[in-house]
Design an enzyme around this catalytic site. Structure first.
Site, PDB file in Angstrom:
ATOM      1  N   ASP A 194       0.852  -1.193   0.000  1.00  0.00           N
ATOM      2  CA  ASP A 194       0.000   0.000   0.000  1.00  0.00           C
ATOM      3  C   ASP A 194       0.886   1.240   0.000  1.00  0.00           C
ATOM      4  OD1 ASP A 194      -3.044   0.844   0.683  1.00  0.00           O
ATOM      5  OD2 ASP A 194      -1.634   2.199   1.662  1.00  0.00           O
ATOM      6  N   ILE A 195       0.581   2.197  -0.892  1.00  0.00           N
ATOM      7  CA  ILE A 195       1.380   3.423  -0.973  1.00  0.00           C
ATOM      8  C   ILE A 195       1.198   4.235   0.298  1.00  0.00           C
ATOM      9  CG2 ILE A 195       1.823   5.523  -2.305  1.00  0.00           C
ATOM     10  CD1 ILE A 195       0.567   4.133  -4.719  1.00  0.00           C
ATOM     11  N   ASN A 202      -2.501  13.189  -3.531  1.00  0.00           N
ATOM     12  CA  ASN A 202      -3.697  13.660  -4.232  1.00  0.00           C
ATOM     13  C   ASN A 202      -4.091  15.069  -3.793  1.00  0.00           C
ATOM     14  OD1 ASN A 202      -4.218  11.513  -5.953  1.00  0.00           O
ATOM     15  ND2 ASN A 202      -5.421  10.393  -4.447  1.00  0.00           N
ATOM     16  N   ASP A 211      -2.381   9.452 -10.036  1.00  0.00           N
ATOM     17  CA  ASP A 211      -2.417   8.316 -10.969  1.00  0.00           C
ATOM     18  C   ASP A 211      -1.013   7.977 -11.471  1.00  0.00           C
ATOM     19  OD1 ASP A 211      -5.118   8.050 -10.710  1.00  0.00           O
ATOM     20  OD2 ASP A 211      -5.629   9.039 -12.597  1.00  0.00           O
ATOM     21  N   GLU A 237      -4.847   2.505  -4.064  1.00  0.00           N
ATOM     22  CA  GLU A 237      -3.384   2.548  -4.024  1.00  0.00           C
ATOM     23  C   GLU A 237      -2.800   1.251  -3.477  1.00  0.00           C
ATOM     24  OE1 GLU A 237      -4.811   4.713  -0.228  1.00  0.00           O
ATOM     25  OE2 GLU A 237      -5.505   4.355  -2.274  1.00  0.00           O
TER      26      GLU A 237
END
Length: 322
Positions: A194-195, A202, A211, A237
């Protein structure tokens, strides 16, 4: 299918699901929207259908899509076989009829009745040839639709943003490798990634930049994938990976190398020339055979991921089956 073809719409998973919902009777509201739009001057377009898909929450799930595509493929196969057979019979009939026309024309001098029969046979021959040509076109259309359905089936298993397999495709891979690895007594590990602090990306740089960050992570993980290491976008993500032939420790080491390579990079927003700062991800790894089934192993990997998040992020944790 006629709805898609008549309105020059893509034969895509989303369009198939919308058409199925509207014309199977399962979504009357959607059917009314399409009917009203069809009668308006604007008509039904792909752009309008895309907007409708975003608004519509009553679409069937992927299992419905599988059943729908299977039914369409079966019907097309039957139609193609019947049309091919009919065209062959028509062609043979046309050849015999053509020979009779020639014979009758040679006998025209025997009287007006034979001449009339020859004229009638010519008309029948023209109609037969036209029917043969129409059936040949129907065959070509059926072949094109089958190709479109095959493409739609592939599209249903691909994440369009990253080009990676999606969650649906990964579940199929996991099931296959689980059976094969168990039969071969090979280790099998699964991981979630997971980022870290993706919301900040964002909020500061916008969703388009977000993106691009997702794509960068996807590329990083894709570099360590091969026939026995698969990566897919699980959603948002989050990514999921499968390591065939690797213990959890070995899988974690491989994933950690990718994590470090990404953390050492300094990504820049090319549109604004502003740096993103350090982009990292956290991961959790689990032994698939350390749990009762694949779902439990995925849950364990997910729990290990959130343990890594709670432990400071930018790290990989291994789940303990005990």
């Amino acid at each position: 299918m006629a709805f898609l073809v008549d309105n020059d719409l893509d034969v895509s998973p989303t369009n198939l699901l919308l058409a199925h919902g509207a014309f199977s009777g399962s979504n009357p509201h959607l059917a009314r929207q399409i009917s009203m739009r069809s009668q308006s001057p604007e008509g039904v377009s792909q752009r309008w259908l895309d907007e409708l898909a975003e608004q519509d929450s009553g679409q069937p799930d992927r299992a419905d899509l599988d059943r729908l595509i299977t039914r369409l493929e079966t019907n097309l196969e039957s139609f193609h076989a019947n049309t091919r057979e009919a065209r062959s019979v028509t062609s043979d009939y046309g050849s015999e009829l053509e020979q009779h026309v020639i014979d009758l024309e040679q006998l025209q001098k025997t009287g007006r009745i034979v001449s009339s029969l020859a004229d009638l046979a010519k008309v029948m021959l023209d109609r037969t040839r036209k029917a043969e040509d129409d059936m040949r076109k129907s065959e070509d259309e059926a072949k094109a639709l089958r190709r479109s359905l095959a493409r739609a089936k592939r599209d249903a298993e691909v994440d369009f943003l990253t080009g990676l397999p999606n969650r649906r495709a990964f579940e199929v891979l996991l099931d296959r490798h689980f059976k094969e690895a168990r039969a071969a007594c090979e280790p099998l590990s699964v991981a979630f990634c997971d980022i870290d602090e993706f919301k900040k990306v964002n909020d500061v740089h916008g969703h388009e930049a977000g993106d691009r960050v997702i794509k960068a992570i996807a590329d990083t993980l894709a570099r360590i994938s091969n026939d026995h290491c698969h990566v897919a976008r699980h959603g948002g993500e989050e990514f999921v990976m499968l390591f065939r032939g690797l213990t959890p420790g070995q899988a974690a080491e491989k994933l950690d190398d990718a994590r470090e390579a990404l953390a050492d990079r300094r990504l820049i927003n090319r549109k604004t020339d502003e740096p993103f700062g350090q982009i990292t991800f956290s991961g959790g790894v689990a032994d698939v055979f350390g749990y009762g089934d694949t779902r439990a192993a995925l849950k364990a990997a997910d729990d290990a991921l959130y343990k890594a998040k709670a432990g400071g992020r930018n790290r990989v944790e291994i789940a303990d089956p005990a």
